[in-house]
Write a protein that holds these residues in place. Sequence first.
Motif, PDB file in Angstrom:
ATOM      1  N   LEU A 176       0.827  -1.141  -0.024  1.00  0.00           N
ATOM      2  CA  LEU A 176       0.200  -0.066  -0.100  1.00  0.00           C
ATOM      3  C   LEU A 176       0.800   1.318   0.083  1.00  0.00           C
ATOM      4  CD1 LEU A 176      -2.864   0.605   0.120  1.00  0.00           C
ATOM      5  CD2 LEU A 176      -2.780   0.944   2.509  1.00  0.00           C
ATOM      6  N   GLY A 177       0.366   2.357  -0.895  1.00  0.00           N
ATOM      7  CA  GLY A 177       1.521   3.483  -1.097  1.00  0.00           C
ATOM      8  C   GLY A 177       2.721   3.191  -2.122  1.00  0.00           C
ATOM      9  N   LYS A 178       2.637   1.995  -2.498  1.00  0.00           N
ATOM     10  CA  LYS A 178       3.789   1.840  -3.417  1.00  0.00           C
ATOM     11  C   LYS A 178       2.983   1.769  -5.070  1.00  0.00           C
ATOM     12  CE  LYS A 178       7.289   0.895  -0.792  1.00  0.00           C
ATOM     13  NZ  LYS A 178       8.530   1.946  -0.808  1.00  0.00           N
ATOM     14  N   PRO A 179       3.728   1.769  -6.108  1.00  0.00           N
ATOM     15  CA  PRO A 179       2.952   1.963  -7.407  1.00  0.00           C
ATOM     16  C   PRO A 179       2.692   0.720  -7.872  1.00  0.00           C
ATOM     17  CG  PRO A 179       5.309   2.665  -7.614  1.00  0.00           C
ATOM     18  CD  PRO A 179       5.117   2.389  -6.335  1.00  0.00           C
ATOM     19  N   VAL A 180       2.232  -0.355  -7.324  1.00  0.00           N
ATOM     20  CA  VAL A 180       2.023  -1.726  -7.689  1.00  0.00           C
ATOM     21  C   VAL A 180       0.612  -2.155  -7.521  1.00  0.00           C
ATOM     22  CG1 VAL A 180       2.611  -3.986  -7.548  1.00  0.00           C
ATOM     23  CG2 VAL A 180       4.449  -2.130  -7.302  1.00  0.00           C
ATOM     24  N   ARG A 181      -0.192  -2.542  -8.449  1.00  0.00           N
ATOM     25  CA  ARG A 181      -1.564  -3.144  -8.210  1.00  0.00           C
ATOM     26  C   ARG A 181      -1.392  -4.652  -7.917  1.00  0.00           C
ATOM     27  NH1 ARG A 181      -4.567  -1.436 -12.913  1.00  0.00           N
ATOM     28  NH2 ARG A 181      -2.355  -1.238 -13.969  1.00  0.00           N
ATOM     29  N   LEU A 182      -2.441  -5.303  -7.489  1.00  0.00           N
ATOM     30  CA  LEU A 182      -2.496  -6.697  -7.291  1.00  0.00           C
ATOM     31  C   LEU A 182      -3.824  -7.343  -7.387  1.00  0.00           C
ATOM     32  CD1 LEU A 182      -0.307  -5.629  -4.778  1.00  0.00           C
ATOM     33  CD2 LEU A 182       0.098  -8.145  -4.890  1.00  0.00           C
ATOM     34  N   THR A 183      -3.880  -8.145  -8.597  1.00  0.00           N
ATOM     35  CA  THR A 183      -5.273  -8.809  -8.797  1.00  0.00           C
ATOM     36  C   THR A 183      -5.084 -10.288  -8.780  1.00  0.00           C
ATOM     37  OG1 THR A 183      -5.702  -6.992 -10.364  1.00  0.00           O
ATOM     38  CG2 THR A 183      -6.769  -9.053 -10.779  1.00  0.00           C
ATOM     39  N   GLU A 184      -5.982 -10.906  -8.029  1.00  0.00           N
ATOM     40  CA  GLU A 184      -6.081 -12.219  -7.848  1.00  0.00           C
ATOM     41  C   GLU A 184      -7.240 -12.864  -8.721  1.00  0.00           C
ATOM     42  OE1 GLU A 184      -7.525 -15.733  -4.871  1.00  0.00           O
ATOM     43  OE2 GLU A 184      -6.925 -13.831  -3.998  1.00  0.00           O
ATOM     44  N   ILE A 185      -6.931 -13.752  -9.456  1.00  0.00           N
ATOM     45  CA  ILE A 185      -7.964 -14.312 -10.326  1.00  0.00           C
ATOM     46  C   ILE A 185      -8.208 -15.657  -9.761  1.00  0.00           C
ATOM     47  CG2 ILE A 185      -8.483 -14.972 -12.827  1.00  0.00           C
ATOM     48  CD1 ILE A 185      -7.001 -12.671 -13.726  1.00  0.00           C
ATOM     49  N   ALA A 186      -9.459 -16.069  -9.645  1.00  0.00           N
ATOM     50  CA  ALA A 186      -9.829 -17.489  -9.084  1.00  0.00           C
ATOM     51  C   ALA A 186     -10.775 -18.142 -10.043  1.00  0.00           C
ATOM     52  CB  ALA A 186     -10.287 -17.281  -7.520  1.00  0.00           C
ATOM     53  N   PRO A 187     -10.244 -19.033 -10.930  1.00  0.00           N
ATOM     54  CA  PRO A 187     -11.020 -19.566 -11.629  1.00  0.00           C
ATOM     55  C   PRO A 187     -11.847 -21.059 -11.195  1.00  0.00           C
ATOM     56  CG  PRO A 187      -8.616 -19.350 -12.586  1.00  0.00           C
ATOM     57  CD  PRO A 187      -8.901 -19.095 -11.241  1.00  0.00           C
ATOM     58  N   GLY A 188     -12.932 -21.359 -11.661  1.00  0.00           N
ATOM     59  CA  GLY A 188     -13.287 -22.576 -11.487  1.00  0.00           C
ATOM     60  C   GLY A 188     -12.931 -23.668 -12.571  1.00  0.00           C
ATOM     61  N   ALA A 189     -13.697 -24.182 -13.273  1.00  0.00           N
ATOM     62  CA  ALA A 189     -13.222 -25.317 -14.262  1.00  0.00           C
ATOM     63  C   ALA A 189     -12.835 -24.813 -15.457  1.00  0.00           C
ATOM     64  CB  ALA A 189     -14.359 -26.414 -14.312  1.00  0.00           C
ATOM     65  N   VAL A 190     -11.538 -24.945 -15.664  1.00  0.00           N
ATOM     66  CA  VAL A 190     -11.009 -24.454 -17.054  1.00  0.00           C
ATOM     67  C   VAL A 190     -10.410 -25.555 -17.719  1.00  0.00           C
ATOM     68  CG1 VAL A 190      -9.553 -22.803 -18.166  1.00  0.00           C
ATOM     69  CG2 VAL A 190     -10.379 -22.138 -15.853  1.00  0.00           C
ATOM     70  N   GLU A 191     -10.763 -25.913 -19.018  1.00  0.00           N
ATOM     71  CA  GLU A 191     -10.343 -27.109 -19.540  1.00  0.00           C
ATOM     72  C   GLU A 191      -8.875 -26.668 -20.176  1.00  0.00           C
ATOM     73  OE1 GLU A 191     -11.930 -30.618 -22.365  1.00  0.00           O
ATOM     74  OE2 GLU A 191     -12.861 -28.964 -22.395  1.00  0.00           O
ATOM     75  N   THR A 192      -8.074 -27.465 -19.597  1.00  0.00           N
ATOM     76  CA  THR A 192      -6.596 -27.044 -19.827  1.00  0.00           C
ATOM     77  C   THR A 192      -5.939 -28.603 -19.618  1.00  0.00           C
ATOM     78  OG1 THR A 192      -5.668 -26.479 -17.978  1.00  0.00           O
ATOM     79  CG2 THR A 192      -6.519 -24.749 -19.589  1.00  0.00           C
ATOM     80  N   GLU A 193      -4.602 -28.525 -19.731  1.00  0.00           N
ATOM     81  CA  GLU A 193      -3.689 -29.761 -19.370  1.00  0.00           C
ATOM     82  C   GLU A 193      -4.019 -29.968 -17.436  1.00  0.00           C
ATOM     83  OE1 GLU A 193       0.161 -29.639 -20.521  1.00  0.00           O
ATOM     84  OE2 GLU A 193      -0.392 -29.698 -22.633  1.00  0.00           O
ATOM     85  N   PHE A 194      -4.506 -29.098 -16.914  1.00  0.00           N
ATOM     86  CA  PHE A 194      -4.745 -29.044 -15.343  1.00  0.00           C
ATOM     87  C   PHE A 194      -5.184 -30.445 -14.705  1.00  0.00           C
ATOM     88  CE2 PHE A 194      -7.147 -29.139 -11.458  1.00  0.00           C
ATOM     89  CZ  PHE A 194      -6.463 -28.184 -10.593  1.00  0.00           C
ATOM     90  N   SER A 195      -6.222 -31.063 -15.486  1.00  0.00           N
ATOM     91  CA  SER A 195      -6.796 -32.416 -14.727  1.00  0.00           C
ATOM     92  C   SER A 195      -5.834 -33.501 -15.137  1.00  0.00           C
ATOM     93  CB  SER A 195      -8.123 -32.638 -15.303  1.00  0.00           C
ATOM     94  OG  SER A 195      -8.941 -31.622 -14.532  1.00  0.00           O
ATOM     95  N   LEU A 196      -5.221 -33.251 -16.437  1.00  0.00           N
ATOM     96  CA  LEU A 196      -4.183 -34.238 -17.170  1.00  0.00           C
ATOM     97  C   LEU A 196      -3.097 -34.414 -16.137  1.00  0.00           C
ATOM     98  CD1 LEU A 196      -4.236 -36.326 -19.457  1.00  0.00           C
ATOM     99  CD2 LEU A 196      -2.777 -34.570 -20.491  1.00  0.00           C
ATOM    100  N   VAL A 197      -2.594 -33.461 -15.427  1.00  0.00           N
ATOM    101  CA  VAL A 197      -1.609 -33.483 -14.710  1.00  0.00           C
ATOM    102  C   VAL A 197      -2.136 -33.940 -13.315  1.00  0.00           C
ATOM    103  CG1 VAL A 197       0.056 -32.100 -13.351  1.00  0.00           C
ATOM    104  CG2 VAL A 197      -0.245 -31.458 -15.948  1.00  0.00           C
ATOM    105  N   ARG A 198      -3.061 -33.624 -12.947  1.00  0.00           N
ATOM    106  CA  ARG A 198      -3.665 -33.949 -11.708  1.00  0.00           C
ATOM    107  C   ARG A 198      -3.801 -35.691 -11.577  1.00  0.00           C
ATOM    108  NH1 ARG A 198      -8.218 -31.029  -8.190  1.00  0.00           N
ATOM    109  NH2 ARG A 198      -7.671 -31.637  -6.234  1.00  0.00           N
ATOM    110  N   PHE A 199      -4.470 -36.144 -12.650  1.00  0.00           N
ATOM    111  CA  PHE A 199      -4.623 -37.630 -12.873  1.00  0.00           C
ATOM    112  C   PHE A 199      -3.271 -38.367 -13.451  1.00  0.00           C
ATOM    113  CE2 PHE A 199      -8.836 -35.732 -12.532  1.00  0.00           C
ATOM    114  CZ  PHE A 199      -9.305 -36.407 -11.380  1.00  0.00           C
TER     115      PHE A 199
END
Length: 245
Positions: free
Chosen positions: A164-187
């Motif tokens: 806070l007070g520094k010239p940097v913003r922070l954005t968190e993006i919290a996705p639900g189900a996105v079809e990528t290689e994510f589940s392939l790695v998980r399994f």
Amino acid sequence: MTTNRTAVVTGASSGIGAATARALAADGFDVVIGARRVDRLEELAAEIGATALQLDVTDEDSVAAFTAVIPRVDVLVNNAGGAKGVASVADADLDDWRWMWETNVLGTLRITKALLPKLIESGNGLIVTITSIAALVSYDNGAGYTSAKHAQALLHRTLRGELLGKPVRLTEIAPGAVETEFSLVRFDGDEDKAAAVYRGIDPLVASDIAEIVSFAASRPSHVNLDQIVVQPRDQAGAGRFNRRS
């Protein structure tokens, strides 16, 4: 028209990372992409005019080498991460847990800590951390991943106050189900199990998340999009889906 603004994207060899690199390059950023699979990175770099650098966020020396050669950073996208396994706490595989914590939590910490001085120096920095709805809830057989994502998110949210007070913003993006290689790695490469995660729904795709990153990066410097939760219409929380088949 190109600009001199530089965006760094981790985990950029596929999925959300690759889509985000494409989106930011289209927006005029000089894009630096990092991941372990250098062959994929180089193909993407040739496509969008990016700089491809080998990066393993779990390795201190790799992070040091990666960050040392980047002279300027305006946007950092912490995308590297993932899940392994669906074991209960009673049956937890400690190696899977270590990998998830090293990649999602300590990996984000290593990259962010190393590039933070350059983000501040830019005069208008932005840190985007791709977490998950797993950073907001718990669910059975997912404690290794949900605990890592909670920790990653709290790292990011804590930094919001500390900067806070520094010239940097922070954005968190919290996705639900996105079809990528994510589940392939998980399994562990089981294509049938990975496909079953998205069966009967219209999941998000990587470009959906990339467009949100692009939007956040294009906001005026006084606007901070603190947290964005995005799910498919067919999803209403972890494990709760409208499956049509």
